[in-house]
Design a protein around this motif. Structure first.
Motif, PDB file in Angstrom:
ATOM      1  N   MET A   1       0.910  -1.206  -0.005  1.00 43.77           N
ATOM      2  CA  MET A   1       0.020  -0.049   0.004  1.00 43.77           C
ATOM      3  C   MET A   1       0.863   1.225  -0.009  1.00 43.77           C
ATOM      4  SD  MET A   1      -3.317  -0.601  -0.306  1.00 43.77           S
ATOM      5  CE  MET A   1      -3.914   1.100  -0.065  1.00 43.77           C
TER       6      MET A   1
ATOM      7  N   TYR B   1      -0.614  -5.784   9.674  1.00 44.92           N
ATOM      8  CA  TYR B   1       0.980  -5.617   9.585  1.00 44.92           C
ATOM      9  C   TYR B   1       1.456  -6.842  10.483  1.00 44.92           C
ATOM     10  CZ  TYR B   1       0.789  -0.684   7.869  1.00 44.92           C
ATOM     11  OH  TYR B   1       0.736   0.041   7.014  1.00 44.92           O
TER      12      TYR B   1
ATOM     13  N   ARG C   1      -5.108  -2.505  17.068  1.00 47.56           N
ATOM     14  CA  ARG C   1      -5.494  -2.096  16.080  1.00 47.56           C
ATOM     15  C   ARG C   1      -4.862  -1.155  15.168  1.00 47.56           C
ATOM     16  NH1 ARG C   1      -9.611   2.196  15.170  1.00 47.56           N
ATOM     17  NH2 ARG C   1     -11.068   1.550  13.550  1.00 47.56           N
ATOM     18  N   LEU C   2      -3.509  -0.596  15.784  1.00 55.78           N
ATOM     19  CA  LEU C   2      -2.638   0.049  14.797  1.00 55.78           C
ATOM     20  C   LEU C   2      -1.803  -0.925  13.957  1.00 55.78           C
ATOM     21  CD1 LEU C   2      -0.972   2.865  17.025  1.00 55.78           C
ATOM     22  CD2 LEU C   2      -2.709   3.075  14.961  1.00 55.78           C
ATOM     23  N   LEU C   3      -2.013  -2.076  14.149  1.00 49.31           N
ATOM     24  CA  LEU C   3      -1.414  -3.244  13.222  1.00 49.31           C
ATOM     25  C   LEU C   3      -2.255  -4.150  12.618  1.00 49.31           C
ATOM     26  CD1 LEU C   3       0.999  -4.431  16.442  1.00 49.31           C
ATOM     27  CD2 LEU C   3       1.288  -2.419  14.945  1.00 49.31           C
ATOM     28  N   ASP C   4      -3.654  -3.632  12.475  1.00 46.77           N
ATOM     29  CA  ASP C   4      -4.462  -4.485  11.731  1.00 46.77           C
ATOM     30  C   ASP C   4      -5.204  -3.787  10.606  1.00 46.77           C
ATOM     31  OD1 ASP C   4      -6.908  -5.948  11.529  1.00 46.77           O
ATOM     32  OD2 ASP C   4      -7.858  -4.635  12.619  1.00 46.77           O
ATOM     33  N   LEU C   5      -5.151  -4.536   9.605  1.00 47.18           N
ATOM     34  CA  LEU C   5      -5.488  -3.716   8.477  1.00 47.18           C
ATOM     35  C   LEU C   5      -6.904  -4.189   7.978  1.00 47.18           C
ATOM     36  CD1 LEU C   5      -2.377  -4.137   6.034  1.00 47.18           C
ATOM     37  CD2 LEU C   5      -2.849  -2.152   7.724  1.00 47.18           C
ATOM     38  N   SER C   6      -7.534  -5.072   8.699  1.00 48.60           N
ATOM     39  CA  SER C   6      -9.103  -5.272   8.591  1.00 48.60           C
ATOM     40  C   SER C   6      -9.747  -4.165   8.870  1.00 48.60           C
ATOM     41  CB  SER C   6      -9.529  -6.559   8.929  1.00 48.60           C
ATOM     42  OG  SER C   6      -9.350  -6.502  10.569  1.00 48.60           O
ATOM     43  N   GLY C   7     -11.223  -4.024   8.606  1.00 43.64           N
ATOM     44  CA  GLY C   7     -11.939  -2.909   9.011  1.00 43.64           C
ATOM     45  C   GLY C   7     -11.680  -1.520   8.622  1.00 43.64           C
ATOM     46  N   PRO C   8     -11.738  -1.356   7.220  1.00 42.58           N
ATOM     47  CA  PRO C   8     -12.108  -2.225   6.141  1.00 42.58           C
ATOM     48  C   PRO C   8     -10.945  -3.023   5.570  1.00 42.58           C
ATOM     49  CG  PRO C   8     -11.965  -0.142   5.214  1.00 42.58           C
ATOM     50  CD  PRO C   8     -11.692  -0.072   6.739  1.00 42.58           C
ATOM     51  N   SER C   9     -11.245  -3.953   5.237  1.00 42.97           N
ATOM     52  CA  SER C   9     -10.393  -5.127   4.410  1.00 42.97           C
ATOM     53  C   SER C   9     -10.081  -4.412   3.096  1.00 42.97           C
ATOM     54  CB  SER C   9     -10.827  -6.235   4.174  1.00 42.97           C
ATOM     55  OG  SER C   9     -10.801  -7.147   5.243  1.00 42.97           O
ATOM     56  N   LEU C  10      -8.825  -4.275   2.773  1.00 48.32           N
ATOM     57  CA  LEU C  10      -8.783  -3.687   1.448  1.00 48.32           C
ATOM     58  C   LEU C  10      -8.884  -4.922   0.307  1.00 48.32           C
ATOM     59  CD1 LEU C  10      -5.068  -2.706   2.601  1.00 48.32           C
ATOM     60  CD2 LEU C  10      -6.784  -1.042   1.331  1.00 48.32           C
ATOM     61  N   ASP C  11      -9.504  -4.218  -0.681  1.00 46.34           N
ATOM     62  CA  ASP C  11     -10.005  -5.385  -1.818  1.00 46.34           C
ATOM     63  C   ASP C  11      -8.980  -5.027  -3.068  1.00 46.34           C
ATOM     64  OD1 ASP C  11     -10.772  -6.531  -4.175  1.00 46.34           O
ATOM     65  OD2 ASP C  11     -12.881  -5.617  -3.782  1.00 46.34           O
TER      66      ASP C  11
ATOM     67  N   ALA D   1     -10.146  -5.070  -6.542  1.00 46.22           N
ATOM     68  CA  ALA D   1     -10.558  -3.246  -7.242  1.00 46.22           C
ATOM     69  C   ALA D   1      -9.508  -2.442  -7.269  1.00 46.22           C
ATOM     70  CB  ALA D   1     -11.665  -3.105  -5.901  1.00 46.22           C
ATOM     71  N   LEU D   2      -8.447  -2.541  -6.318  1.00 46.69           N
ATOM     72  CA  LEU D   2      -7.444  -1.317  -6.362  1.00 46.69           C
ATOM     73  C   LEU D   2      -6.648  -1.680  -7.810  1.00 46.69           C
ATOM     74  CD1 LEU D   2      -5.876  -1.445  -2.887  1.00 46.69           C
ATOM     75  CD2 LEU D   2      -7.541   0.305  -3.875  1.00 46.69           C
TER      76      LEU D   2
END
Lengths: 519, 519
Positions: free
Chosen positions: A417, A443, A464-474, A477-478
């Motif tokens: 990203m 991460y 939460r600072l190490l978590d990339l869900s919520g929202p999950s990256l698609d 789509a990118l």
């Protein structure tokens, strides 16, 4: 009469520069205009400067020759610095062309004014500002020579807009400086290493830089065969040649505990293009130096020295040996759950001969070295400087450098990203890059490090600072949003089918490889 | 006994820091862990450092108080530098917390080692490295005081990992340094400006910094009414208050020719928080200084001086005036073709009261000032430093700072791609940001500048470096890929319907506003 920009481009082309990774602005417009007539210099537009610098790094690693970047004043250079940091650690030859305000505009402190030289100095081995168009021909020749001189470095040329647009006068007589050649190591360095390897005590050769490629690597294999020494490779080589039929070399692990275990008992460590091993990070109560106690270090070749010749000389001194090359062996195609381990098996099963693999997979890459060791010969490019966001741009540059070779970028979701804009350049240029995003929605490397440094973060706020869900990256789509075809894999079979497709089709393709986090 | 990281966070909170825009790494893990118990400090994860720094800029502009960033060593700071450049130009209070290797690890030259202070120095008004955990409390207090001191600046605190993880000893007695206060201007500065404005010759007041807000702006309006002087505003104010009922102020144009026309005939220019006007870029054969010949400059207040008090004093000296505020007036909702002009009319027609508008629309923004001048009162944030990629991150920070206000980000397609990762943070934090991407498939501003600097690039090779089609970016896919709902508008009616929806719904929304390029 040519203007400065035309002379600059002529100089770049004359010195062998063939690709320009660009994110230009107003002060670079004459350079852009002059590109029109420079068919030998391929302009590649990047939508963020970090893509341009990472691509130039990838290009330089694969060709041994510098690409140039084209960047817009201090802030443009700033955007490219993280990947220039990686390029510096890779000793990649690379020429930055940084446009600046016209000289008489400098004192006005216009909004984009900043200290370009201070920024350039943090990554460059050579920095210069040209003050007169007539001096550009000489300056660009010196910049390329500086970049190309061993072991390879970043040269940054700051070109004020008025220097670009002014008449450059008659082109000067062509007396390009010769790039410096690698220095030969001393006889003592060779005999010292030879004595150590023949001492009968446990010994290893740590390869780095050019020593993990070509003639140097072959000589290293003969040395190991003749003496029984182990062949190790620095943790993050710029470009390692490996695969079936090539010498067996083990990369030193990233985690200090694993590296220490590997080095335990080694009494003599011969450094061939590598530096003495240290931990990537410090940890409380641990020494960062990874050398086992009592281990003696013998530097065969360092820095700008000719490590290939030194290894050849050392092999000669040590006499013949019969290296046992890596056997051709591929994992079976797995089925069922898609994990970092089964994904690695799929990659090992399908990796094509001559592939250029760009590895920024971090935790998800744990099984990759094992699964691909016996695959057909290929090159492996790693994250030399630890600055995230290298993978996708590096693949751009490798693909521009080697249009005939398949490029496989293996990147973590978090890492991808930082420089995701690279996908657009892949699409625009029709680059044959297959990108695998290891999509573990975290991460994960930091979750690992959190424990390793002894920090306790059980709670949701910190995690939460190490978590990339919520929202999950698609990522599908990118990628499609930037013109790159993409699909998602949820099983090992799906991943294998998609990887086959990506490798078979020309042009870019991205696979969203959904795997559980290891941590 | 608290560790350094805990003391650091305690100090930040104690000094009033309430938001931390973070892209952490291993050396910041103790800081991350310590966030768990710091409920007063909101951690906001950003997937690229330029998002974190741009968000901290937006937060600081809207609150007048610093947010902090959390960045990972030199390369992490490097990634954030371009938007720090913009923040420096905005005089935004901002505290960078940059983690570094443990002190004893520095000499090992591990891969991420680099010259952090050199990077920090290019954007920071205050830089310090803490060497002992016991000194952190004092250092963080000084950092916040430095950031907050007038006119606002970037303070960068480098925190080695071992300083974070070590016991910090007893917390020191709380003696936080007082932030410096703005200095009062001299009586001579006030009387000089007053004399100039009463001279009977053509005069203008150029407002900048705090002077385009609140009491300073109101005083400026009284001055203009009392003397007939024109009120101008610097081209790129950090945050301007405008709209119906507020003083009529004209922003100086970006294009030098237009700015020169505006200033022509002005005999006295009073600077109130602004610097003397200069061209953004140099052009061949043109002077960068925009002052008309014979114009005298009178500095009422500059830099750290109290421009608000100075304007109030000057208004007092000049006596009463009856300002005519901006009339409430909105364009009619247009129909038919969607262009930069009709899009601006839609925005003017629908802009809600209290909106925070982030403007990085570049060429597509040409009609925005006119179309929104009579809209209900709102704030307008601009690209202060010219470093592209500011808009989306700035909107993140503004929305965190002002959760009760609608934020409208107006960004060019090219500009948006530098820091497009900001959309993910908008989605994760549920920020009420409506983003309009002016999608003209080109770096239109550069096509404009290409002609302005006299460069000729008629051919396809050069033009292609300024062209963002082939492939066209699909901003709807990009936004959805990061969890932000998005739709595309091809007509003025569609754009109006989508803008209504975006402004009405809570949380982020993106509109791909397809417009022809002006150039």
């Amino acid at each position: 009469m040519p203007n400065g920009a035309q002379i600059l481009i002529e100089g770049l082309v004359g010195a062998g520069v063939r690709a320009c990774f660009a994110n230009p602005g107003t002060s670079e417009m004459h350079f852009v205009a002059a590109l029109e007539d420079a068919s030998a210099l391929r302009p590649v537009l990047c939508l963020f400067e970090g893509v341009a610098t990472g691509a130039a790094d990838g290009y330089g690693r694969m060709t041994g020759r510098p690409a140039c970047t084209l960047l817009h004043l201090g802030p443009g250079l700033a955007g490219g610095l993280a990947n220039l940091h990686n390029a510096r650690r890779a000793a990649t030859p690379l020429v930055n062309v940084v446009g600046d305000h016209a000289l008489r505009h400098k004192r006005l402190d216009a909004p984009l004014e900043s200290d370009i030289e201070a920024l350039a100095g943090t990554v460059s081995g050579w920095t210069r500002r040209t003050y007169h168009a007539a001096e550009l021909a000489g300056d660009v020749a010196e910049a390329v020579a500086a970049a190309t001189g061993p072991p390879g470095r970043i040269a940054t040329l700051v070109v004020p807009a008025d220097v670009s647009w002014s008449d450059a006068g008659d082109p000067p007589a062509a007396t390009p400086p010769r790039p410096a050649r690698r220095g030969l190591v001393s006889v003592d360095a060779v005999t010292g290493a030879a004595d150590a390897l023949r001492s009968g005590e446990s010994a290893a050769v740590l390869l780095g830089g050019e020593a993990v490629r070509g003639a140097g690597l072959a000589a290293a294999a003969r040395i190991a065969a003749a003496t029984g020494a182990e062949l190790l490779c620095e943790t993050f080589p710029a470009r390692a040649e490996r695969g079936a039929g090539r010498p067996v070399v083990e990369r030193l692990a990233y985690l200090p505990a694993a590296a220490r275990r590997r080095l335990a008992g080694v009494r003599h460590l011969v450094l061939a293009g590598a530096t003495s091993p240290v931990a990537f990070f410090a940890y409380p109560g641990q020494d960062g130096d990874l050398l086992p106690e009592g281990c003696r270090v013998h530097t065969l070749a360092a820095g700008a020295e000719d490590v290939t010749a030194a290894l050849a000389g050392l092999a000669e001194v040590l006499g013949p040996g019969s290296p046992v090359p890596e056997e051709a062996a591929r994992p079976a195609l797995p089925s069922g759950d898609l994990t970092a381990e089964t994904a690695a098996a799929v990659i090992g099963a399908l990796l094509p001969e001559g592939a250029v693999v760009v590895d920024e997979a971090n935790t998800s890459g744990l099984w990759l070295p094992g699964a691909t060791a016996g695959a057909p010969p290929h090159d492996w490019l790693t994250l030399t400087g630890g600055a995230m966001g290298q993978g996708l741009p590096l693949a751009v540059g490798a693909a521009v450098a080697c249009p005939e070779r398949p490029v496989l970028a293996l990147v973590g979701d978090g890492a991808s990203m930082y420089t995701v804009q690279a996908l657009w350049t892949q699409a625009r240029e029709g680059l044959d890059v297959t990108t695998v995003v290891f999509d573990n929605r975290s991460y994960a490397i930091l979750n690992l490090e959190l424990g390793a440094v002894g920090a306790v973060a059980e709670g949701a706020r910190a995690r939460r600072l190490l978590d990339l869900s919520g929202p999950s990256l698609d990522f599908v789509a990118l990628a499609r949003g930037m013109g790159v075809p993409a699909e998602r894999a949820d099983t090992a079979e799906e991943f294998a089918a998609l990887l086959k497709r990506g490798l078979a089709e020309p042009g870019p393709f991205l696979i969203d490889c959904v795997v559980p986090s290891l941590v």
